[in-house]
Motif scaffolding. Structure first.
Motif, PDB file in Angstrom:
ATOM      1  N   LEU A 135     -46.108 -13.716 -44.768  1.00  0.00           N
ATOM      2  CA  LEU A 135     -46.585 -13.487 -43.405  1.00  0.00           C
ATOM      3  C   LEU A 135     -45.441 -13.343 -42.407  1.00  0.00           C
ATOM      4  N   SER A 136     -44.242 -13.777 -42.793  1.00  0.00           N
ATOM      5  CA  SER A 136     -43.092 -13.659 -41.907  1.00  0.00           C
ATOM      6  C   SER A 136     -42.702 -12.213 -41.651  1.00  0.00           C
ATOM      7  N   THR A 137     -43.249 -11.279 -42.446  1.00  0.00           N
ATOM      8  CA  THR A 137     -42.960  -9.867 -42.216  1.00  0.00           C
ATOM      9  C   THR A 137     -43.521  -9.389 -40.877  1.00  0.00           C
ATOM     10  N   PHE A 138     -44.351 -10.211 -40.229  1.00  0.00           N
ATOM     11  CA  PHE A 138     -44.795  -9.878 -38.878  1.00  0.00           C
ATOM     12  C   PHE A 138     -43.613  -9.884 -37.906  1.00  0.00           C
ATOM     13  N   GLU A 139     -42.515 -10.576 -38.273  1.00  0.00           N
ATOM     14  CA  GLU A 139     -41.359 -10.642 -37.377  1.00  0.00           C
ATOM     15  C   GLU A 139     -40.704  -9.273 -37.166  1.00  0.00           C
ATOM     16  N   PRO A 140     -40.291  -8.570 -38.225  1.00  0.00           N
ATOM     17  CA  PRO A 140     -39.693  -7.248 -37.974  1.00  0.00           C
ATOM     18  C   PRO A 140     -40.691  -6.254 -37.390  1.00  0.00           C
ATOM     19  N   LEU A 141     -41.964  -6.376 -37.752  1.00  0.00           N
ATOM     20  CA  LEU A 141     -42.966  -5.484 -37.174  1.00  0.00           C
ATOM     21  C   LEU A 141     -43.057  -5.689 -35.662  1.00  0.00           C
ATOM     22  N   THR A 142     -43.022  -6.957 -35.243  1.00  0.00           N
ATOM     23  CA  THR A 142     -43.041  -7.253 -33.805  1.00  0.00           C
ATOM     24  C   THR A 142     -41.807  -6.710 -33.122  1.00  0.00           C
ATOM     25  N   SER A 143     -40.641  -6.877 -33.759  1.00  0.00           N
ATOM     26  CA  SER A 143     -39.393  -6.380 -33.176  1.00  0.00           C
ATOM     27  C   SER A 143     -39.411  -4.865 -33.016  1.00  0.00           C
ATOM     28  N   VAL A 144     -39.976  -4.182 -34.010  1.00  0.00           N
ATOM     29  CA  VAL A 144     -40.073  -2.728 -33.923  1.00  0.00           C
ATOM     30  C   VAL A 144     -40.944  -2.326 -32.733  1.00  0.00           C
ATOM     31  N   LEU A 145     -42.100  -2.974 -32.598  1.00  0.00           N
ATOM     32  CA  LEU A 145     -43.006  -2.660 -31.491  1.00  0.00           C
ATOM     33  C   LEU A 145     -42.370  -2.967 -30.140  1.00  0.00           C
ATOM     34  N   ALA A 198     -38.742   4.828 -40.354  1.00  0.00           N
ATOM     35  CA  ALA A 198     -40.018   4.264 -40.796  1.00  0.00           C
ATOM     36  C   ALA A 198     -40.038   4.097 -42.312  1.00  0.00           C
ATOM     37  N   VAL A 199     -39.496   5.084 -43.031  1.00  0.00           N
ATOM     38  CA  VAL A 199     -39.435   4.994 -44.491  1.00  0.00           C
ATOM     39  C   VAL A 199     -38.526   3.833 -44.918  1.00  0.00           C
ATOM     40  N   GLY A 200     -37.363   3.719 -44.255  1.00  0.00           N
ATOM     41  CA  GLY A 200     -36.445   2.628 -44.576  1.00  0.00           C
ATOM     42  C   GLY A 200     -37.052   1.271 -44.309  1.00  0.00           C
ATOM     43  N   ALA A 201     -37.697   1.120 -43.154  1.00  0.00           N
ATOM     44  CA  ALA A 201     -38.351  -0.147 -42.821  1.00  0.00           C
ATOM     45  C   ALA A 201     -39.471  -0.440 -43.806  1.00  0.00           C
ATOM     46  N   GLY A 202     -40.226   0.601 -44.171  1.00  0.00           N
ATOM     47  CA  GLY A 202     -41.324   0.411 -45.117  1.00  0.00           C
ATOM     48  C   GLY A 202     -40.829  -0.053 -46.471  1.00  0.00           C
ATOM     49  N   CYS A 203     -39.737   0.535 -46.960  1.00  0.00           N
ATOM     50  CA  CYS A 203     -39.189   0.129 -48.258  1.00  0.00           C
ATOM     51  C   CYS A 203     -38.780  -1.340 -48.258  1.00  0.00           C
ATOM     52  N   ILE A 204     -38.098  -1.758 -47.199  1.00  0.00           N
ATOM     53  CA  ILE A 204     -37.627  -3.149 -47.132  1.00  0.00           C
ATOM     54  C   ILE A 204     -38.796  -4.111 -47.016  1.00  0.00           C
ATOM     55  N   LEU A 205     -39.775  -3.791 -46.156  1.00  0.00           N
ATOM     56  CA  LEU A 205     -40.907  -4.690 -45.968  1.00  0.00           C
ATOM     57  C   LEU A 205     -41.780  -4.761 -47.220  1.00  0.00           C
ATOM     58  N   VAL A 206     -41.969  -3.623 -47.904  1.00  0.00           N
ATOM     59  CA  VAL A 206     -42.744  -3.628 -49.145  1.00  0.00           C
ATOM     60  C   VAL A 206     -42.044  -4.479 -50.202  1.00  0.00           C
ATOM     61  N   SER A 207     -40.717  -4.393 -50.263  1.00  0.00           N
ATOM     62  CA  SER A 207     -39.976  -5.205 -51.235  1.00  0.00           C
ATOM     63  C   SER A 207     -40.144  -6.689 -50.946  1.00  0.00           C
TER      64      SER A 207
END
Length: 290
Positions: A245-255, A270-279
């Motif tokens: 659930l901590s992945t909400f942190e980078p999502l919030t920062s992006v927004l 977006a692709v780079g962020a998606g790869c890291i968050l999915v991992s």
């Protein structure tokens, strides 16, 4: 509210508050502060608040001998370096990119445990590390000197935090109750940042009134809301679900970066962020399943 729902809400709240770091950092920078000042104030102001919270909660404590204090000192080095490096990257790259790159630390933890502690990597872990590396490469732009420096600082912050996570896990410090451990880590971190920044001349207290107000609010939210909420939430739902659930942190920062600071966010980003968050999500799910 059921315990799992309560824990989920607490961890998401913690992640959102941590995700607001770029907003507070840029506000403090605009009013005379810098990364060293922000890190020192957030830890120094948080220390008495956390010690008071521990006393009021009546939580149990364990005796700390010289060996434990030495381990706390070593562990705090990662706590001190990670925020300074992360906050220093904000002037060079978008805050969303910086926070996402910082979140490479789970993959760094896995690789470190494999190299230094002979822990075997599963197929899932190997795939996630490769996916994380692919995400990092998406952010890299040849010839961008300032952007390259920002990427280096953000990745270094993830490396420093990975050191903190690994040392905390392997040193036996996790046996210390959270409300006793965190204040001591904050105290050592504040002293270390004060010493290094004082010697190098990086510490600057020439903030405006608005700067002091933002730094104070940031410190209280960081120490008494985000940190404590994460500890309480992890108690209800477990460390792995909390990490997920901590992945909400980078999502919030992006927004925050896109909406408040009009920071660019290209499809490649977006692709780079998606790869890291999915991992990160796959690593958390895989660890929980095991």
């Amino acid at each position: 509210m059921k315990p799992y729902q309560k824990g989920t809400a607490l961890v998401i709240l913690s992640a959102i508050v941590f995700g607001l770091n770029p907003f507070f950092a840029r506000s403090v920078y605009a009013n005379g502060g810098n990364a060293w000042t922000l890190t020192f104030l957030s830890k120094a102001i948080g220390v008495p608040a956390l010690f008071l919270m521990r006393r009021l909660s009546g939580s149990q404590s364990v005796p700390l001998d010289r060996t434990s204090l030495k381990k706390l000192l070593i562990c705090s080095l990662g706590c001190a370096a990670a925020p300074v490096l992360l906050y220093s990257s904000y002037p060079y790259i978008s805050s969303g990119m910086a926070t996402t790159l910082h979140f490479t630390y789970p993959a760094i933890v896995i690789v470190s445990c494999s190299l230094f502690f002979r822990e075997r990597l599963t197929v899932r872990q190997r795939f996630c590390c490769a996916l994380c590396m692919a995400g990092i490469l998406c952010f890299y732009t040849p010839g961008g000197d300032s952007g390259g420096l920002g990427i280096f600082l953000a990745l270094s912050s993830g490396l420093a935090y990975a050191f903190y996570v690994v040392y905390l896990s392997k040193s036996g410090l996790q046996s210390i109750p959270s409300l006793q451990l965190v204040p001591w880590l904050f105290l050592f971190t504040a002293v270390e940042v004060l010493a290094v920044s004082g010697i190098t001349g990086q510490l600057d207290f020439g903030l405006t009134a608005a700067g002091w107000a933002m730094a104070l609010l940031f410190s209280i939210l960081h120490a008494c809301v985000a940190t404590v909420a994460f500890q309480m939430g992890a108690k209800y739902i477990g460390a792995q679900s909390a990490s997920l659930l901590s992945t909400f942190e980078p999502l919030t920062s992006v927004l925050v970066g896109v909406m408040l600071f009009q920071e660019p966010f290209s499809p490649r980003d977006a692709v780079g962020a998606g790869c890291i968050l999915v991992s990160v999500v796959l690593l958390s799910c895989g660890h929980k399943r095991e």
